[in-house]
Design an enzyme around this catalytic site. Structure first.
Site, short mmCIF file in Angstrom:
data_model
loop_
_atom_site.label_atom_id
_atom_site.label_comp_id
_atom_site.label_asym_id
_atom_site.label_seq_id
_atom_site.Cartn_x
_atom_site.Cartn_y
_atom_site.Cartn_z
N HIS A 185 5.30 -20.03 97.90
CA HIS A 185 5.83 -19.97 99.27
C HIS A 185 5.24 -18.82 100.08
O HIS A 185 5.82 -18.39 101.09
CB HIS A 185 7.36 -19.86 99.23
CG HIS A 185 8.06 -20.54 100.36
ND1 HIS A 185 8.74 -19.87 101.34
CD2 HIS A 185 8.18 -21.86 100.67
CE1 HIS A 185 9.25 -20.73 102.21
NE2 HIS A 185 8.92 -21.94 101.82
N HIS A 285 1.99 -31.98 103.08
CA HIS A 285 3.25 -31.24 103.22
C HIS A 285 4.20 -32.04 104.08
O HIS A 285 3.83 -32.56 105.13
CB HIS A 285 2.94 -29.89 103.88
CG HIS A 285 4.11 -29.01 104.11
ND1 HIS A 285 4.67 -28.83 105.36
CD2 HIS A 285 4.82 -28.24 103.26
CE1 HIS A 285 5.67 -27.97 105.27
NE2 HIS A 285 5.79 -27.60 104.01
#
Length: 382
Positions: A185, A285
C-alpha cells in the site's frame, strides 16, 4: 447525436457516478473518482463538461485528446480521474448506439471470463487466516491483504515478525495453490521493503503490490534484488506516459492501472499493450463501484496479458453500500469458481438502477482515509 447534459451522483460508500445524456435518448455511465476527493473530482468534471456539451459522443479519441491536452496542464489524479469517468460514459453510449459491448470495439474478446480475488483483513489486518479460509470456501482462488500497519523508515524486528506471522497463517489456512496478493500500500519505505520482500518469499506471494510509494519507484530496482516474487504497482500512476519509465527499467512484473484513474478504458488498454511488449502482465486496480468494475472487465475481455481482476464485493470500505446495490440485475457480476464472466450487454454491459442512485445521492458521503502516525508522532503512510 449530441451530448445534452452531464449529471453527477455522490453515492455511498465513497463513490462518484457520472451520467452523460444525449438528444438521441441514449445515456452512458462512468465512475470518475479519487477516493477521499469526490467533491474535487466533481468540480473538475463540471469544468471539463463545458467542452463536451453539444459534441458528438462517438468521437471518443478526439474528445480524450482535447480534454487531456487542451488545458496545457495535464495528468495527475484529479484531472485524469475526471477524464476517465467521462470517457467511460462515452464508451457506454457508443456501445449502446451500435448494440455491442465495448470490448467488441477494441478488437473483440480474447477470453470468456477472468479470475478475481477477494480482499481480506482490512486496513489493519487481523484474523486474516479465518477470513481467507472463508473466501476460499466461497469459491475464490485468490485473496489480497494489506501487509502491514504503520511502518517507519527503519522499524523494529517485531513489526517484521508480525507481517511474516500473518502471511504465514494465511498460507497455512488456504494451502499452497491459493494466490495471496500482499499489498504494501505504499506504506513501507525502501529499507524495510527490502527486508519484508526477502522475508515473505518462502510463502510464495502471488505478487507484492506497491512495495514503495510510487513517488519512489526508482527503489524497485533494489527491492527486486531481494525477492523472486512478482512486483506489482500502478494504481497511483496515470496515462501511458506515467507507465513508460517503469516498463523501460524492467523491475515491475504486473502493472495495475485503474480505468477510473489512469485515463479511462482505451488509455488502460494502451497501457496494457505497452506492458505486453515488455512481457509484463496487468491486473487492473478496482476497489470501487459497479461502473468502474464493468469498465475494467471490458478491458480485461480484450487484453491477453490481464491475469486477475480486483473487485470490491465485501471490501472493508463498503460500510454504507456495496458493489451490487446500484445494479438492476446484480447477477451480471456473478462469481463462479474464482472467476467472473465478462458482461456481454451493450456498452459497459450493466444497467444502473437510477432510482436507487438518486436516492443514495441525497444521502451522499464524506469519505476520507484516516491519518496515521508512527509511535513517535511523525506522520505515517496510510
Amino acid at each position: 447525436m449530441k451530448v445534452t447534459g452531464i449529471s453527477l451522483y455522490k453515492v455511498p460508500p465513497r463513490w462518484l457516478f457520472l451520467k452523460v445524456e444525449t438528444d438521441a435518448g441514449l445515456a452512458g455511465w462512468g465512475e470518475p473518482i479519487v477516493e477521499g476527493r469526490a467533491d474535487t473530482v466533481a468540480a473538475c468534471v463540471r469544468e471539463l463538461s463545458d467542452y463536451l456539451i453539444g459534441k458528438d459522443p462517438l468521437k471518443i479519441e478526439d474528445h480524450w485528446q482535447v480534454l487531456y491536452r487542451g488545458g496545457f496542464y495535464r495528468g495527475g489524479p484529479i484531472l485524469t480521474s475526471a477524464l476517465s469517468g467521462m470517457e467511460q460514459a462515452l464508451w457506454d453510449i457508443k456501445g449502446k448506439y451500435y448494440g455491442i459491448p465495448v470490448y467488441e470495439m477494441l478488437g473483440g474478446a480474447a477470453r470468456d471470463k477472468i479470475r478475481v480475488y477477494s480482499w481480506i483483513g482490512g486496513d489493519r489486518p487481523q484474523d486474516v487466516a479465518a477470513a481467507a479460509k472463508e473466501r476460499v470456501e466461497a469459491g475464490f482462488t485468490a485473496v489480497k491483504m494489506n501487509a502491514t500497519e504503520e511502518m517507519n523508515y527503519i522499524d523494529t524486528p517485531a513489526k517484521v515478525e508480525a507481517v511474516v506471522d500473518r502471511i504465514a497463517a494465511v498460507r497455512e489456512a488456504v494451502g499452497g495453490d491459493i494466490g495471496i496478493g500482499v499489498d504494501f500500500h505504499g506504506r513501507v519505505h525502501r529499507a524495510m521493503a527490502k527486508i519484508l520482500a526477502k522475508e515473505l518469499e518462502p510463502f510464495r506471494p502471488m505478487f507484492l503490490e506497491e512495495p514503495v510509494h510510487p513517488e519512489n519507484n526508482e527503489a524497485l530496482r533494489e527491492i527486486a534484488r531481494h525477492t523472486a516474487a512478482p512486483i506489482a504497482t500502478g494504481e497511483r500512476m496515470y496515462t501511458r506516459w506515467g507507465f513508460k519509465r517503469i516498463l523501460l527499467e524492467g523491475y515491475v512484473d504486473i502493472l495495475q492501472p485503474d480505468p477510473s484513474h489512469a485515463g479511462g478504458i482505451l488509455e488502460v488498454r494502451k497501457i496494457a499493450a505497452m506492458a505486453e511488449a515488455f512481457d509484463a502482465a496487468v491486473a487492473l486496480h478496482c476497489p470501487l463501484g459497479p461502473i468502474a468494475l464493468a469498465a475494467a472487465l471490458q478491458v480485461d475481455a480484450c487484453t491477453p496479458n490481464a491475469i486477475i481482476q480486483e473487485q470490491s464485493l465485501g471490501i472493508h470500505y463498503n460500510r454504507d453500500g456495496d458493489l451490487l446495490d446500484y445494479l438492476v440485475d446484480p447477477r451480471v457480476f456473478r462469481y463462479d469458481g474464482g472467476f467472473v464472466e465478462i458482461p456481454r450487454g451493450p456498452g459497459l454491459g450493466i444497467e444502473i438502477d437510477e432510482k436507487r442512485v438518486e436516492e443514495a445521492a441525497r444521502r451522499g458521503h464524506n469519505w476520507k482515509n484516516p491519518v496515521w502516525r508512527n509511535e513517535d508522532g511523525t506522520v505515517a503512510e496510510w
